[in-house]
Write a protein that holds these residues in place. Structure first.
Motif, PDB file in Angstrom:
ATOM      1  N   PRO A 194      28.796  29.606 -22.056  1.00 57.68           N
ATOM      2  CA  PRO A 194      28.868  29.864 -23.505  1.00 57.68           C
ATOM      3  C   PRO A 194      27.747  30.765 -24.010  1.00 57.68           C
ATOM      4  CG  PRO A 194      29.145  27.536 -23.017  1.00 57.68           C
ATOM      5  CD  PRO A 194      28.698  28.183 -21.744  1.00 57.68           C
ATOM      6  N   GLY A 195      26.580  30.686 -23.375  1.00 57.88           N
ATOM      7  CA  GLY A 195      25.449  31.484 -23.831  1.00 57.88           C
ATOM      8  C   GLY A 195      24.309  31.382 -22.847  1.00 57.88           C
ATOM      9  N   ALA A 196      23.239  32.122 -23.131  1.00 53.68           N
ATOM     10  CA  ALA A 196      22.067  32.087 -22.266  1.00 53.68           C
ATOM     11  C   ALA A 196      21.235  30.847 -22.572  1.00 53.68           C
ATOM     12  CB  ALA A 196      21.232  33.349 -22.459  1.00 53.68           C
ATOM     13  N   ARG A 197      20.486  30.422 -21.568  1.00 51.97           N
ATOM     14  CA  ARG A 197      19.599  29.276 -21.776  1.00 51.97           C
ATOM     15  C   ARG A 197      18.568  29.639 -22.842  1.00 51.97           C
ATOM     16  NH1 ARG A 197      17.829  24.926 -18.303  1.00 51.97           N
ATOM     17  NH2 ARG A 197      15.863  24.065 -19.072  1.00 51.97           N
ATOM     18  N   PRO A 198      18.475  28.841 -23.894  1.00 54.33           N
ATOM     19  CA  PRO A 198      17.558  29.205 -24.983  1.00 54.33           C
ATOM     20  C   PRO A 198      16.109  28.953 -24.610  1.00 54.33           C
ATOM     21  CG  PRO A 198      18.556  27.079 -25.424  1.00 54.33           C
ATOM     22  CD  PRO A 198      19.194  27.599 -24.154  1.00 54.33           C
ATOM     23  N   ASN A 199      15.225  29.813 -25.158  1.00 52.82           N
ATOM     24  CA  ASN A 199      13.814  29.506 -25.006  1.00 52.82           C
ATOM     25  C   ASN A 199      13.421  28.487 -26.070  1.00 52.82           C
ATOM     26  OD1 ASN A 199      13.402  30.887 -27.478  1.00 52.82           O
ATOM     27  ND2 ASN A 199      13.187  32.843 -26.398  1.00 52.82           N
ATOM     28  N   ARG A 200      12.180  28.071 -26.045  1.00 52.28           N
ATOM     29  CA  ARG A 200      11.778  26.991 -26.948  1.00 52.28           C
ATOM     30  C   ARG A 200      11.898  27.389 -28.411  1.00 52.28           C
ATOM     31  NH1 ARG A 200       6.367  24.309 -24.153  1.00 52.28           N
ATOM     32  NH2 ARG A 200       7.402  23.553 -22.256  1.00 52.28           N
ATOM     33  N   GLN A 201      11.627  28.663 -28.707  1.00 51.65           N
ATOM     34  CA  GLN A 201      11.712  29.102 -30.097  1.00 51.65           C
ATOM     35  C   GLN A 201      13.143  29.013 -30.604  1.00 51.65           C
ATOM     36  OE1 GLN A 201       9.210  29.784 -32.078  1.00 51.65           O
ATOM     37  NE2 GLN A 201      10.598  30.125 -33.804  1.00 51.65           N
ATOM     38  N   LYS A 202      14.116  29.483 -29.789  1.00 51.32           N
ATOM     39  CA  LYS A 202      15.507  29.422 -30.185  1.00 51.32           C
ATOM     40  C   LYS A 202      16.008  27.993 -30.260  1.00 51.32           C
ATOM     41  CE  LYS A 202      17.105  33.947 -28.673  1.00 51.32           C
ATOM     42  NZ  LYS A 202      18.072  34.674 -27.824  1.00 51.32           N
ATOM     43  N   ARG A 203      15.489  27.155 -29.368  1.00 51.56           N
ATOM     44  CA  ARG A 203      15.907  25.751 -29.412  1.00 51.56           C
ATOM     45  C   ARG A 203      15.526  25.129 -30.754  1.00 51.56           C
ATOM     46  NH1 ARG A 203      16.882  22.274 -24.862  1.00 51.56           N
ATOM     47  NH2 ARG A 203      16.082  23.943 -23.571  1.00 51.56           N
ATOM     48  N   ARG A 204      14.341  25.551 -31.270  1.00 50.36           N
ATOM     49  CA  ARG A 204      13.945  25.014 -32.569  1.00 50.36           C
ATOM     50  C   ARG A 204      14.819  25.562 -33.691  1.00 50.36           C
ATOM     51  NH1 ARG A 204       8.576  25.425 -30.434  1.00 50.36           N
ATOM     52  NH2 ARG A 204       8.329  27.509 -31.312  1.00 50.36           N
ATOM     53  N   GLU A 205      15.350  26.793 -33.496  1.00 52.37           N
ATOM     54  CA  GLU A 205      16.182  27.390 -34.527  1.00 52.37           C
ATOM     55  C   GLU A 205      17.574  26.762 -34.586  1.00 52.37           C
ATOM     56  OE1 GLU A 205      16.220  31.510 -33.617  1.00 52.37           O
ATOM     57  OE2 GLU A 205      14.175  31.875 -34.349  1.00 52.37           O
ATOM     58  N   GLY A 206      18.030  26.166 -33.510  1.00 54.43           N
ATOM     59  CA  GLY A 206      19.332  25.523 -33.490  1.00 54.43           C
ATOM     60  C   GLY A 206      19.297  24.205 -34.238  1.00 54.43           C
TER      61      GLY A 206
END
Length: 397
Positions: A194-206
């Motif tokens: 479905p998508g690329a593994r998120p980095n920590r910053q993107k994980r916080r944005e989700g």
């Protein structure tokens, strides 16, 4: 597009999700419960010790779901399925062959985690994400896998236990499932990651479900059915005695519950597509709440039938509604994280609820009082969910 057209055009993708839900049977409580006595003997546990150990590994599986479940948002579904199948096969082999109770208990936890947890997670996430149109119908179809297992496997296992050792039965079921999975793993229409593994910053944005007010508002409504039905299952003896019913009636009504899940899943999926998930979420617990009123007012055998059939209809609809509601509120991009959080909450709550009800029963509470409390809990959950459900309704206009 109706069910017939959906099956014709998407047979293999639906087969993958359906088989994932059916394969979850190996880790479901009803299936493990069929082997409770031989597994307890194998591990050297008493019935009470097995129950305590089972609750512990189930809670551990819930924590693991929070950690590992979101990975389906970036791991290719084929690899996710293969890894889960491999881990579940290892769990079955270790559980049936290990002479050490600690190792056997860890293996039981692995089977629970991969079966009830990850296989259910795979099937519902795959169907919810890949079917943007007719999502409700797709979820309804694939979720037939669980009630079909509940209807067919108990009688089959009871028959096989007459002739075969319990270990051989587990191996037989495992081999049959692997034979069904191999063609789909080799030639199935698996979607890409479905998508690329998120980095920590993107994980916080989700979305962070536990920090979302709307998640906490919708959660009691989605947990009401599994929590209360778990209480009815665990304390069936007290329920039938207090309501003036018989355990034989309960056994028959339990089969009726499994059958009721089938039209529940099909009707629920169709209504989600036609009426929208918010409207169906407001209405799907009506048969169950009416059944509670019947049980409180009338009692007797009819109350048991009402509770099981009403609960079965609601349970059949639950997954299509829950997954569709999560997608409408936060989108499909993070469905893995959202479903993993919801599944973990269900595991925790259904593990804690029997303890609370047990204390109430020990204090002398009549089951009519318990049913009244369950009814109140459902009403509170329904009331809290109105604001996020209204948000969904406004989005669809």
């Amino acid at each position: 597009m109706g069910y017939r057209s959906l099956l014709r055009d998407h047979t293999r993708l639906l087969s993958i999700a359906f088989l994932a839900l059916f394969s979850s049977s190996l880790g479901q409580s009803y299936f493990v419960g069929l082997f409770q006595a031989p597994i307890s003997d194998h591990l050297g546990f008493s019935a009470g010790q097995f129950g305590t150990a089972y609750a512990i590994v189930t809670l551990c599986a819930g924590f693991a779901m929070l950690r590992i479940g979101p990975s389906i948002d970036w791991i290719p579904p084929r690899r996710f399925a293969l890894t889960t199948l491999t881990a579940m096969a290892i769990g079955v082999l270790v559980l049936t062959l290990s002479p050490w109770w600690v190792v056997g208990l860890l293996a039981l936890g692995l089977v629970r985690f991969c079966g009830q947890g990850m296989m259910t997670h795979l099937g519902n996430t795959l169907a919810g994400r890949e079917f943007t149109h007719n999502r409700g119908r797709a979820l309804g179809l694939v979720n037939l896998g669980i009630p079909l297992g509940e209807i067919a496997l108990p009688t089959l296992v009871a028959t096989l236990l007459i002739w075969f050792d319990w270990r051989l039965i587990w191996w037989m079921f495992g081999i049959v499932l692997l034979c069904l999975w191999i063609p789909l793993l080799l030639r199935g229409p698996w979607p890409a990651a479905p998508g690329a593994r998120p980095n920590r910053q993107k994980r916080r944005e989700g979305p962070s479900p536990f920090r979302e007010r709307r998640f906490w508002q919708i959660l009691p409504l989605l947990l009401a059915l599994p929590i209360t039905m778990t209480g009815l299952f665990i304390y069936q003896a007290q329920m039938t005695a207090d309501l003036g019913a018989s355990l034989s009636t309960y056994a028959l009504a339990l089969a009726g519950m499994g059958i009721a899940k089938l039209p529940g899943a099909l009707l629920g999926g169709r209504w989600v597509d036609k009426l929208g998930p918010a409207r169906v979420a407001r209405l799907y617990l009506i048969p169950y709440t009416l059944a509670m009123l019947v049980a409180i007012v009338l009692g007797g055998d009819i109350s048991i039938w009402a509770l099981m059939v009403g609960g079965g209809l609601g349970m059949g609809m639950q997954e299509a509604i829950a997954t569709s509601v999560l997608i409408r509120l936060w989108g499909a991009e993070h469905l893995g994280r959202l479903r993993a959080t919801l599944s973990a909450c269900m595991v925790f709550s259904t593990g804690i609820a029997p303890a609370i009800l047990g204390i109430a029963i020990d204090l002398g509470a009549h089951f009519l009082l318990i049913l009244t409390g369950m009814f109140a809990f459902i009403m509170i959950g329904w009331s809290l969910a109105q604001r996020p459900l209204a948000d969904i309704g406004r989005q669809m206009k």
